[in-house]
Design a protein around this motif. Structure first.
Motif, PDB file in Angstrom:
ATOM      1  N   SER B 231       0.841  -1.189   0.000  1.00  0.00           N
ATOM      2  CA  SER B 231       0.000   0.000   0.000  1.00  0.00           C
ATOM      3  C   SER B 231       0.871   1.231   0.000  1.00  0.00           C
ATOM      4  O   SER B 231       1.988   1.206   0.515  1.00  0.00           O
ATOM      5  CB  SER B 231      -0.905   0.008   1.237  1.00  0.00           C
ATOM      6  OG  SER B 231      -1.737   1.145   1.226  1.00  0.00           O
ATOM      7  N   SER B 232       0.360   2.326  -0.583  1.00  0.00           N
ATOM      8  CA  SER B 232       1.107   3.577  -0.509  1.00  0.00           C
ATOM      9  C   SER B 232       0.141   4.736  -0.601  1.00  0.00           C
ATOM     10  O   SER B 232      -0.971   4.613  -1.115  1.00  0.00           O
ATOM     11  CB  SER B 232       2.144   3.650  -1.631  1.00  0.00           C
ATOM     12  OG  SER B 232       1.502   3.720  -2.879  1.00  0.00           O
ATOM     13  N   GLY B 233       0.575   5.887  -0.070  1.00  0.00           N
ATOM     14  CA  GLY B 233      -0.275   7.076  -0.070  1.00  0.00           C
ATOM     15  C   GLY B 233      -0.085   7.825   1.233  1.00  0.00           C
ATOM     16  O   GLY B 233       0.924   7.640   1.919  1.00  0.00           O
ATOM     17  N   THR B 234      -1.076   8.667   1.563  1.00  0.00           N
ATOM     18  CA  THR B 234      -0.967   9.376   2.831  1.00  0.00           C
ATOM     19  C   THR B 234      -1.188   8.376   3.973  1.00  0.00           C
ATOM     20  O   THR B 234      -1.720   7.290   3.776  1.00  0.00           O
ATOM     21  CB  THR B 234      -2.046  10.470   2.952  1.00  0.00           C
ATOM     22  OG1 THR B 234      -3.324   9.831   2.923  1.00  0.00           O
ATOM     23  CG2 THR B 234      -1.929  11.458   1.816  1.00  0.00           C
ATOM     24  N   ASP B 241      -6.286   0.932   4.660  1.00  0.00           N
ATOM     25  CA  ASP B 241      -6.185  -0.044   3.561  1.00  0.00           C
ATOM     26  C   ASP B 241      -6.303  -1.474   4.106  1.00  0.00           C
ATOM     27  O   ASP B 241      -5.521  -1.864   4.976  1.00  0.00           O
ATOM     28  CB  ASP B 241      -4.834   0.151   2.861  1.00  0.00           C
ATOM     29  CG  ASP B 241      -4.761  -0.619   1.551  1.00  0.00           C
ATOM     30  OD1 ASP B 241      -5.363  -1.706   1.473  1.00  0.00           O
ATOM     31  OD2 ASP B 241      -4.087  -0.133   0.627  1.00  0.00           O
ATOM     32  N   PRO B 242      -7.278  -2.229   3.626  1.00  0.00           N
ATOM     33  CA  PRO B 242      -7.471  -3.596   4.146  1.00  0.00           C
ATOM     34  C   PRO B 242      -6.216  -4.454   4.022  1.00  0.00           C
ATOM     35  O   PRO B 242      -5.936  -5.274   4.908  1.00  0.00           O
ATOM     36  CB  PRO B 242      -8.578  -4.162   3.259  1.00  0.00           C
ATOM     37  CG  PRO B 242      -9.239  -2.999   2.644  1.00  0.00           C
ATOM     38  CD  PRO B 242      -8.249  -1.880   2.583  1.00  0.00           C
ATOM     39  N   ALA B 243      -5.436  -4.253   2.960  1.00  0.00           N
ATOM     40  CA  ALA B 243      -4.223  -5.056   2.768  1.00  0.00           C
ATOM     41  C   ALA B 243      -3.242  -4.814   3.904  1.00  0.00           C
ATOM     42  O   ALA B 243      -2.560  -5.732   4.378  1.00  0.00           O
ATOM     43  CB  ALA B 243      -3.573  -4.707   1.426  1.00  0.00           C
ATOM     44  N   GLY B 256      -8.707  -3.685  14.510  1.00  0.00           N
ATOM     45  CA  GLY B 256      -7.347  -3.684  13.960  1.00  0.00           C
ATOM     46  C   GLY B 256      -6.932  -2.290  13.568  1.00  0.00           C
ATOM     47  O   GLY B 256      -5.823  -1.855  13.883  1.00  0.00           O
ATOM     48  N   SER B 257      -7.825  -1.575  12.919  1.00  0.00           N
ATOM     49  CA  SER B 257      -7.511  -0.223  12.482  1.00  0.00           C
ATOM     50  C   SER B 257      -7.169   0.659  13.671  1.00  0.00           C
ATOM     51  O   SER B 257      -6.224   1.440  13.637  1.00  0.00           O
ATOM     52  CB  SER B 257      -8.703   0.365  11.722  1.00  0.00           C
ATOM     53  OG  SER B 257      -8.508   1.746  11.531  1.00  0.00           O
ATOM     54  N   GLU B 258      -7.934   0.494  14.745  1.00  0.00           N
ATOM     55  CA  GLU B 258      -7.649   1.294  15.941  1.00  0.00           C
ATOM     56  C   GLU B 258      -6.267   0.965  16.490  1.00  0.00           C
ATOM     57  O   GLU B 258      -5.510   1.825  16.886  1.00  0.00           O
ATOM     58  CB  GLU B 258      -8.705   1.048  17.026  1.00  0.00           C
ATOM     59  CG  GLU B 258      -9.957   1.867  16.786  1.00  0.00           C
ATOM     60  CD  GLU B 258     -11.154   1.270  17.498  1.00  0.00           C
ATOM     61  OE1 GLU B 258     -10.952   0.442  18.398  1.00  0.00           O
ATOM     62  OE2 GLU B 258     -12.282   1.627  17.125  1.00  0.00           O
TER      63      GLU B 258
END
Lengths: 303, 265
Positions: B231-234, B241-243, B256-258
């Motif tokens: 993944s790439s970006g800000t 990004d799920p990956a 997980g995101s948290e």
């Protein structure tokens, strides 16, 4: 008293030369990680070149300068042609262990020593010949008494002092010297800092070659010149480097003077035949009491 | 694309024997930005740095520096191309004083003319270099340590010294390998402020485990896993990004995101 002074003066003068030999060994050890057993073979070779020039009518000083230059050149050539390929990891990866790989260049230096001595024998014949001194080798006379100190001793101590000062200034006060100290400490980081470590390595071989050639020029007026004359100087210089600390230039100089004194006092107060024994005792004492040498750092490798 | 980047890598693949350390990696670094590389241990982050700095020979791939396509640089050429690098574990020379360590960063033997270097090795040039080193130390807030030996410094202090060393050559691209490792939160905050200032002068690429730190300072983030850019970006983009979530946590759940947003990973 007179014997004591004579021993002291002679010890200083010899010590200065052994300091040079030891310094040459330390510079290559730090710069390339190799104990160079060929060092005094290189010095012998460049002294022969000087001798040839002088016997063919050149002045002593031409021979002197040419010997120093050819000493530096021979050191560089050996590094580029022999040591650099042997230290190449890819080419030596068949050898099992790291220590085996580190031993290869050291063994090669012994081979170089043999080759240089054989070559000198072929070119210049193996018998001894004299080598001139640039100053008188009779003692000064004060009020009719011969003193145990000669003009040549003054020349020896003076030229060694100049060499030591120049070397120190080079390593401490120039960028190239800083680059060489850094390469000795950590080759990988030095490379990342833009240092061409191959070149600093070769430069350490050149400096060592020139300084040991000077030692050869200073030793041979009293020992004469033959392909094997300087073997003993290597043995003493190596002992001096171990006593002082193989990774410390200052230690090498200190060790050189210690060995000079020991040899001189044994010669004057005991008998010259015990000199070998004395060297061995000093080496053993150093290895038992302080294996890293007087000024050596803690993590220096033992050889 | 390449006109607006200081450094651009495409199709970079590195194989060590049978192991593929990097697989078709790309990376674009615009001037005056901070680019963060994150990913689990062994994802290949440091191998990217090693490829750029000539410690590893890429199996394939292209590199452009300052918009110019070129061969992968050798270690001693980095300074010439305006690239400077700090090492994992700082990599100061233990036997040199702090100011000498910083001087070593200045590409002191330019490599192009050995003899000129050798005979130009005068005390004057050395004194000038020393002044530059002191300036760099002052910028990094480490001037008072100049005459100390690296062994006498605290860990955060050695980090400042290694930054000064990287800066003395006035690089256009600065590679920082785990600069926050081993620092406390206080020092991390100070360090982040230092880097944001530094961005005015050059582009910075950072390899780091500390995800919060990367999130706080990076303009662009690349996430690596098993040698691939997943993944790439800000930072806000990649952390959703799920990956990325799958790579870090094995599943893509909201908790997980948290965790990724708040943890040290």
């Amino acid at each position: 008293m007179n014997t004591f002074l004579a021993a002291l003066f002679s010890g200083t003068s010899r010590g200065a030369i052994f300091a040079l030999v030891a310094l040459g060994l330390v510079i290559v050890w730090r710069g390339a990680g190799i104990v160079n057993f060929a060092q005094m073979g290189q010095a012998m070779f460049s002294t022969y070149i000087a001798s040839t020039l002088i016997t063919n009518g050149s002045s002593y000083w031409v021979g002197f300068v040419v010997a120093l230059l050819s000493g530096a050149a021979l050191g560089s050539i050996l590094d580029v042609l022999v040591m650099r390929p042997l230290s190449n990891k890819k080419k030596t990866e068949l050898l099992g262990s790291e220590s085996m790989r580190a031993a290869v260049p050291v063994l090669a230096s012994l081979g170089i020593l043999g080759a240089l001595q054989a070559l000198a024998g072929i070119i210049w014949a193996a018998e001894e010949r004299g080598f001139p001194a640039p100053a008188k080798q009779e003692g000064f006379t004060v009020a009719g008494n011969a003193m145990p100190f000669t003009a040549f001793d003054v020349f020896v101590i003076g030229s060694v002092a100049v060499t030591l000062i120049l070397t120190t200034l080079f390593f401490k006060k120039t960028s190239m010297g800083l680059a060489m100290r850094a390469t000795a400490l950590n080759q990988e980081v030095a490379k990342l800092s833009g240092i061409r470590t191959n070149r600093t390595r070769t430069l350490s071989w050149a400096i060592s070659g020139a300084s040991s050639s000077l030692a050869g020029l200073l030793l041979t007026p009293s020992s004469n010149l033959s392909p094997n004359t300087l073997d003993l100087a290597l043995l003493i210089g190596f002992t001096a480097a171990v006593v002082g600390g193989l990774d410390s230039p200052a230690g090498a100089v200190l060790g050189g003077f210690i060995l000079g004194m020991v040899i001189s006092f044994v010669t004057f107060y005991d008998t010259p035949e015990d000199v070998f024994l004395a060297i061995l005792v000093v080496l053993l004492l150093a290895l038992i009491v302080r294996p890293r040498g007087i000024l050596g750092s803690k993590d220096a490798r033992r050889v | 694309m390449s006109e607006t980047t200081d450094l651009s890598i495409s199709n970079l693949t590195v194989k060590f024997g049978g192991l593929t350390a990097l697989d078709d990696v790309f990376l674009d670094v615009a001037p005056n930005t901070i680019v963060g590389l994150i990913g689990p241990n062994g994802a290949g982050k440091t191998t990217i740095f090693n490829s750029i700095s000539g410690l590893v020979t890429p199996t394939s791939g292209e590199i452009s520096i300052h918009g110019k396509k070129m061969k992968w640089p050798a270690s001693h050429q980095l300074a010439e191309f305006g690239i400077s690098r700090t090492l994992q574990g700082v990599g100061l020379f233990s036997g040199l004083s702090v100011v000498e360590n910083v001087m070593m960063g200045a590409n002191i033997t330019s490599g192009s003319n050995f003899l000129k270097d050798l005979f130009g090795a005068s005390g004057k040039a050395e004194a000038k270099l020393r002044r530059r080193a002191l300036d760099a130390l002052a910028w990094a807030g480490a001037l008072d340590m100049a005459e100390k030996m690296p062994g006498d410094l605290t860990y955060p202090q050695t980090k400042r010294v290694s930054i000064a060393r990287a800066l003395i050559s006035q690089p256009k691209i600065l590679l920082l390998d785990e600069p926050a490792a081993g620092l406390g939160q206080d020092d991390i905050d100070k360090f982040a402020a230092l880097l944001k200032q530094l961005k005015q002068r050059c582009a910075i690429i950072i390899v780091e485990h500390h995800v919060d730190f990367i999130g706080a300072i990076s303009d662009q983030v690349y996430v690596l896993n098993f040698g691939k850019v997943i993944s790439s970006g800000t930072f806000d983009h990649v952390k959703r990004d799920p990956a990325v979530l799958a790579a870090y946590l094995g599943t893509s759940t909201q908790t997980g995101s948290e965790k990724l947003g708040g943890g040290h990973a």
